[in-house]
Design a protein around this motif. Structure first.
Motif, PDB file in Angstrom:
ATOM      1  N   PRO A 142       3.044  12.317  -3.952  1.00 15.76           N
ATOM      2  CA  PRO A 142       4.410  12.722  -3.623  1.00 15.76           C
ATOM      3  C   PRO A 142       4.389  14.110  -2.993  1.00 15.76           C
ATOM      4  CG  PRO A 142       4.051  12.766  -5.987  1.00 15.76           C
ATOM      5  CD  PRO A 142       2.783  12.337  -5.374  1.00 15.76           C
ATOM      6  N   ASP A 143       5.383  14.354  -2.189  1.00 18.02           N
ATOM      7  CA  ASP A 143       5.391  15.635  -1.504  1.00 18.02           C
ATOM      8  C   ASP A 143       6.158  16.636  -2.350  1.00 18.02           C
ATOM      9  OD1 ASP A 143       6.969  16.870   1.486  1.00 18.02           O
ATOM     10  OD2 ASP A 143       5.295  17.649   0.308  1.00 18.02           O
ATOM     11  N   TYR A 144       5.415  17.539  -2.943  1.00 10.62           N
ATOM     12  CA  TYR A 144       6.062  18.532  -3.798  1.00 10.62           C
ATOM     13  C   TYR A 144       6.360  19.800  -3.019  1.00 10.62           C
ATOM     14  CZ  TYR A 144       4.238  15.386  -7.239  1.00 10.62           C
ATOM     15  OH  TYR A 144       3.945  14.268  -7.953  1.00 10.62           O
ATOM     16  N   LEU A 188       7.989  24.213   1.604  1.00 13.80           N
ATOM     17  CA  LEU A 188       7.179  25.414   1.480  1.00 13.80           C
ATOM     18  C   LEU A 188       5.946  25.326   2.367  1.00 13.80           C
ATOM     19  CD1 LEU A 188       7.355  25.821  -2.370  1.00 13.80           C
ATOM     20  CD2 LEU A 188       8.623  27.084  -0.631  1.00 13.80           C
ATOM     21  N   ARG A 189       5.581  24.069   2.699  1.00 10.66           N
ATOM     22  CA  ARG A 189       4.352  23.883   3.463  1.00 10.66           C
ATOM     23  C   ARG A 189       4.559  24.343   4.909  1.00 10.66           C
ATOM     24  NH1 ARG A 189       2.109  18.127   2.959  1.00 10.66           N
ATOM     25  NH2 ARG A 189       1.583  18.856   0.896  1.00 10.66           N
ATOM     26  N   ASN A 236       3.639   1.901  -1.248  1.00 13.32           N
ATOM     27  CA  ASN A 236       4.171   2.280  -2.558  1.00 13.32           C
ATOM     28  C   ASN A 236       3.152   3.068  -3.351  1.00 13.32           C
ATOM     29  OD1 ASN A 236       6.653   0.858  -2.345  1.00 13.32           O
ATOM     30  ND2 ASN A 236       5.398  -0.989  -2.383  1.00 13.32           N
ATOM     31  N   VAL A 237       1.927   2.567  -3.309  1.00 13.86           N
ATOM     32  CA  VAL A 237       0.871   3.235  -4.055  1.00 13.86           C
ATOM     33  C   VAL A 237       0.708   4.662  -3.543  1.00 13.86           C
ATOM     34  CG1 VAL A 237      -1.524   3.111  -4.704  1.00 13.86           C
ATOM     35  CG2 VAL A 237      -0.251   1.025  -4.318  1.00 13.86           C
ATOM     36  N   MET A 297       8.579  20.722  -0.710  1.00 13.84           N
ATOM     37  CA  MET A 297       9.962  21.177  -0.558  1.00 13.84           C
ATOM     38  C   MET A 297      10.076  22.213   0.539  1.00 13.84           C
ATOM     39  SD  MET A 297      10.855  21.441  -4.535  1.00 13.84           S
ATOM     40  CE  MET A 297       9.316  22.243  -4.789  1.00 13.84           C
ATOM     41  N   ILE A 313       3.320   7.011  -4.751  1.00 15.66           N
ATOM     42  CA  ILE A 313       3.167   7.368  -6.152  1.00 15.66           C
ATOM     43  C   ILE A 313       2.045   8.384  -6.307  1.00 15.66           C
ATOM     44  CG2 ILE A 313       2.433   6.488  -8.387  1.00 15.66           C
ATOM     45  CD1 ILE A 313       3.872   3.872  -7.526  1.00 15.66           C
ATOM     46  N   LYS A 314       0.989   8.174  -5.519  1.00 16.18           N
ATOM     47  CA  LYS A 314      -0.167   9.053  -5.668  1.00 16.18           C
ATOM     48  C   LYS A 314       0.075  10.442  -5.081  1.00 16.18           C
ATOM     49  CE  LYS A 314      -3.542   7.032  -3.971  1.00 16.18           C
ATOM     50  NZ  LYS A 314      -4.619   6.203  -3.492  1.00 16.18           N
ATOM     51  N   LYS A 345     -16.494  23.341   6.268  1.00 12.54           N
ATOM     52  CA  LYS A 345     -16.297  22.389   5.192  1.00 12.54           C
ATOM     53  C   LYS A 345     -17.545  21.540   5.002  1.00 12.54           C
ATOM     54  CE  LYS A 345     -12.625  19.412   3.550  1.00 12.54           C
ATOM     55  NZ  LYS A 345     -11.576  18.496   3.968  1.00 12.54           N
ATOM     56  N   PRO A 396     -11.607  10.873   4.633  1.00 12.12           N
ATOM     57  CA  PRO A 396     -11.765  11.289   3.231  1.00 12.12           C
ATOM     58  C   PRO A 396     -11.621  10.134   2.246  1.00 12.12           C
ATOM     59  CG  PRO A 396     -10.077  12.580   4.366  1.00 12.12           C
ATOM     60  CD  PRO A 396     -10.441  11.443   5.251  1.00 12.12           C
ATOM     61  N   ARG A 397     -11.073   9.017   2.688  1.00 18.00           N
ATOM     62  CA  ARG A 397     -10.855   7.929   1.743  1.00 18.00           C
ATOM     63  C   ARG A 397     -12.162   7.356   1.212  1.00 18.00           C
ATOM     64  NH1 ARG A 397      -8.175   3.719   4.847  1.00 18.00           N
ATOM     65  NH2 ARG A 397      -9.191   4.898   6.464  1.00 18.00           N
ATOM     66  N   MET A 432       0.821  -1.198   0.000  1.00 19.58           N
ATOM     67  CA  MET A 432       0.000   0.000   0.000  1.00 19.58           C
ATOM     68  C   MET A 432       0.860   1.255   0.000  1.00 19.58           C
ATOM     69  SD  MET A 432      -2.926  -0.619  -0.564  1.00 19.58           S
ATOM     70  CE  MET A 432      -3.732   0.953  -0.512  1.00 19.58           C
TER      71      MET A 432
END
Lengths: 276, 302, 338
Positions: B10-12, B16-17, B3-4, B14, B7-8, B34, B299-300, B1
């Protein structure tokens, strides 16, 4: 001859917190060669691979100046056209056979399916071709493995099945997305050798996505180094040790070696300016 | 799991968050916003609020006395004087529905305050102590779950005799097992968490840990579960009322209104149509609310 | 491997045994709680005190409660559920008599539930977040929220009283009662086997409305379950593999993803079928359908303890059986468990 041309590819994802840029202005051309894309996780290397096959989820926005496969513009392809490219012309080897093979279909059915999608052949012919292919990826008892389910075979075998499945339609390009990183170290080399041998014999161009510089150095012709969604350096694999970009140099320097004793490995330095 | 996942997502980021720990109140406000952003769950919130207003202000809203008979105007069709028509005794159906909201809320309230603590107690004890306590409790839970809840409630009401309170007890008896299971599952994940272990090391007694640490942590998901349960409670109560085993006349309970209206339904459809629509609307509202709450927490499953 | 499998089966059997035991205990307790005097129910209100006394002793009510419990268990395990007051025949015979009507109703309902719910769920999952998905969500929530007995009545008002499309209450028109041979107890099949087409149409007109309404709940249940199962599968890597091969979206969905949820779905359908029995109690009352549900409610209102307890026990048994069945189906059809 250029098989694939990518110019200024951009991929971004819509998220709750706004747009996230995953790939920025990536450009490269692929000839009949083995091209590696390396980078740390999150650098966007897998996303580039998926964008070529239009496999990104619908929440993503893909733009490019050019995304050309031979004389076909992938960007403007409709669903049917992209499907005729997938598998037949460009295919992709996934990371982990445990997840990338359908658990309720026999291995053989999955391989022959890859052939039957694009060619009008009988079930029997497809089975014969699939068994031959299984033989080519060095599976010793192809007839037996043909009828097995993915959970009944080992990870290394699963990845060989995956390779068989992707090579059998004889595509022009194979994108291999970390094909060995989920495997046991002892079988990684076998699987790589099989892939290498098939790609060379069948004259297939390879895009090899990996985080493993050592592997790439030995195995590929050319390397694109990605960081933060950008290509920071494009370099011949055998010239890697003379890389100029500080990020590539950093990566090279943090490789441990069996042959020489080394000091504490340096920590990679990062610079926001590289992304400018 | 895993790995999936990588792939889904990724932390972009860097770096900044920015991570700011939100306060509990801010979190609640944000979640509520919400929840209301989704039109479906927002309409659930609106209808439930309306129901509450209706019940509280029933004497102001109702146009007639819900029990006042008017034998000169029996079974009259909806009109300006009687918005939803009148029943076989000439009582105003609109007013009866307005007052019926009190009965409905009364049932929901009672069932929830019975089921919540019982389920929580059995579930947390089962999960925390494990061993034979767990096996015993869970077997009992299994037995209760192996009956369809309406049939079990029917059997209990049959044993206790018809009546609103008996119906409440019967529904509560059938509604606790899923709550207990949930509390048990939550407890199992909490049992070995660091802060519980820390409390144990400080010498806190089992009961202190159960009530001060674990139960409190189980509450949010329990509340969601209970909200989603409310729709079922409403439907079961209405079904018991319909079979004549729940609230007894002349109490304006929606289910029993349908039950008595049944004899006249082919000529006077409004006797059946309006109370049923009220049941549907309210149970739909609780379903929408529960659905929205679940999406918010998990949320899943969206 | 084999040993652990036997151990698993033994454990399963143990759980079933304990559950059955619990069911029996529960029905016994409920039976003792009943405010109705069981003796009066047998002898009637006009009996003199000596008859009353005699029956009281005959029923063993003078003995301690645990002895009564023991005899109760003995009776139940030997299949002796006593006589129903309403019909005067053994409860077992009654249940066997009314069962086909309910099975027929529930089966038509489940066919409808699967036929509409599953495609709806697949559609919603593949159109996630789009209009169709939201509509499906609203429809299924409505299905969850509507009291089935009310829909039944509204259906009768509209389709019987106003439009005259549906047949009235009961299983078949009066004119056709007894006009065909009862091979199976299922009117739809019996009328066809007897070659009586008119009777078949009458039976169809009678079953259509109650079955459709009974099935609404399973449409919602199956639709929502299918949707979440499909969403889980569609996010798996093998779905991407299938796309990479160049398969059409339809093949990806049905040949790959759907094939993976089949076993899960099968077990859920078994559970939904159990849920239909519950709805049948209400729907049969509304439509005067002479099945198990009506038998149960009639006995309840009459205070017929034997019949009620046996019916409740029977439903419990059916549920245990359906649960077991879904387990077995899982083991049987999922290649991963072999």
């Amino acid at each position: 001859m250029d098989v694939l041309t990518v110019e200024k590819l951009n991929v971004s994802f819509r998220t709750d917190e706004g747009l996230k840029h995953a790939v920025r202005d990536v450009s490269f051309t692929l000839k009949n060669e083995k091209l590696a894309i390396v980078g740390e996780s999150g650098s966007g290397k897998s996303t580039v691979g998926k964008a070529i096959l239009k496999l990104n989820p619908s929440s993503s926005i893909v733009t490019a100046d050019k995304l050309q496969f031979k004389d076909c513009n992938i960007l403007t392809c409709n669903d049917r056209q992209i499907r005729s490219i997938r598998g037949q012309h460009i295919s992709m080897i996934m990371q982990d056979p445990k997840f990338s093979l359908n658990p309720v279909m026999t291995v053989g059915d999955q391989i022959s399916e890859a052939l039957r999608v694009h060619q009008k052949i009988t079930r029997h012919e497809a089975k014969k071709a699939a068994i031959k292919m299984l033989h080519e990826v060095s599976i010793s008892d192809p007839e037996y493995v043909y009828g097995q389910y993915p959970h009944e075979i080992s990870g290394g075998m699963g990845q060989r099945v995956m390779i068989a499945m992707m090579v059998i339609p004889e595509p022009d390009i194979i994108i291999a997305d970390e094909p060995t990183s989920a495997l046991d170290v002892s079988v990684q080399q076998d699987v790589l050798n099989i892939l290498n041998e098939l790609v060379e014999r069948k004259n297939i161009s390879l895009i090899f996505v990996s985080h493993d510089l050592n592997l790439v150095k030995k195995f590929c012709d050319r390397v694109l180094v990605m960081y933060g969604g950008k290509v920071v350096e494009s370099i011949k694999a055998n010239a890697l040790s003379n890389a100029t970009h500080p990020y590539t140099r950093g990566l090279m320097e943090s490789l441990p070696s069996l042959k020489h004793r080394r000091d504490v490995l340096p920590v990679l330095s990062r610079d926001q300016q590289w992304l400018a | 799991m895993r790995n999936v996942e990588t792939i889904k997502n990724p932390d972009y980021g860097m770096g900044l968050r920015v991570n700011v720990e939100p306060t509990r109140k801010a979190l609640f406000v944000k979640s509520f916003k919400k929840l209301c952003k989704n039109p479906l769950s927002a309409s659930g919130v609106v209808i439930v609020t309306l129901l509450l207003i209706l019940a509280i202000a029933a004497p102001l809203i109702a146009t007639h006395d819900p029990l006042q008979q008017d034998l000169a105007r029996t079974l009259s069709a909806p009109s300006i004087a009687h918005w939803f028509g009148t029943d076989e005794y000439g009582r105003d159906i609109f007013s009866r529905i307005v007052y019926g909201s009190r009965v409905t809320l009364y049932i929901i309230f009672l069932v929830t305050i019975i089921v919540g603590p019982i389920g929580l107690l059995i579930g947390t004890m089962s999960g925390y102590f494990g061993g034979w306590i767990d096996s015993a409790f869970m077997r009992v839970t299994d037995i209760f779950i192996s009956f369809p809840s309406l049939v079990l409630a029917l059997a209990f009401v049959a044993a206790l005799g018809p009546g609103l309170e008996h119906a409440v007890i019967a529904i509560a008896l059938t509604a606790w097992p899923p709550v207990a299971r949930l509390a048990r599952a939550e407890t199992l994940t909490l049992r070995n968490s660091d802060y519980v272990v820390a409390a144990q090391l400080q010498g806190a007694s089992s009961f202190r840990i159960l009530f001060h640490y674990i139960s409190l942590m189980c509450l949010p998901s329990l509340i969601v579960r209970l909200t989603m349960n409310m729709a079922t409670v409403i439907l079961t109560a209405a079904a018991l009322g319909f079979l004549g085993l729940g609230a007894q006349p002349p109490l304006p309970e929606w289910g029993s209104m349908i039950s008595t209206g049944r004899s006249y339904m082919l000529e006077s459809w409004w006797l059946v149509a309006f109370p049923g629509a009220a049941i549907m609307l309210v149970s739909l509202a609780f379903n929408l609310l529960g659905d929205g709450l679940r999406d918010l927490l998990d949320p899943r499953t969206e | 491997m084999i040993r652990s499998r036997w151990l698993g089966a033994a454990k399963k059997l143990g759980v079933i045994f304990i559950t059955l035991f619990g069911l029996l205990t529960m029905t016994f307790v409920i039976g003792r709680l009943m405010p109705i005097d069981p003796v009066l129910a047998v002898v009637g209100p006009d009996a003199d005190s000596s008859t009353y006394e005699q029956v009281f002793l005959q029923m063993g009510l003078d003995r301690p409660i645990w002895v009564q419990y023991f005899y109760y268990l003995q009776d139940m395990l030997s299949g002796d559920f006593g006589y129903a007051i309403l019909t005067g025949s053994p409860v077992v015979n009654d249940i066997i008599r009314v069962l086909p009507a309910t099975i027929e109703l529930a089966s038509v309902a489940i066919i409808f539930g699967v036929g509409l719910g599953v495609p709806l769920g697949v559609y919603a999952a593949t159109h996630r977040g789009r209009l169709g998905d939201h509509l499906t969500r609203i429809i299924t929530l409505f299905g969850y929220s509507t009291p089935v007995f009310w829909v039944g009545m509204v259906g009768l008002i509209i389709f019987y009283a106003w439009l005259n499309w549906a047949g009235a209450a009961g299983r078949i028109g009066f004119a056709y009662d007894g006009m065909f041979v009862s091979y199976t107890g299922f009117y739809l099949i019996d009328t066809l086997l007897s070659g009586n087409i008119d009777a078949f149409i009458s039976a169809l007109r009678h079953i259509a409305l109650p079955a459709l309404i009974l099935g609404l709940n399973s449409v919602s249940f199956l639709g929502r379950m299918t949707r979440s199962f499909m969403l889980e599968q569609l996010s798996q890597e093998y779905v991407k593999t299938a796309r990479v091969k160049g398969l059409s979206e339809r093949s990806v969905i049905w040949k790959h993803a759907f094939k993976n949820i089949l076993v899960q779905l099968l077990t859920i359908v078994a559970l939904a079928y159990g849920g239909l029995l519950e709805g049948a109690v209400l729907i049969e009352t509304v439509f005067a359908w002479p099945g198990f549900g009506q038998y149960l409610t009639d006995s309840l209102l009459m205070g017929d303890m034997n019949a009620v307890m046996a019916s409740v026990l029977f439903i419990g048994l059916v549920f245990v059986f359906l649960n077991l069945l879904s387990d077995v189906l899982y083991k049987l059809f999922d290649p991963r468990t072999k």
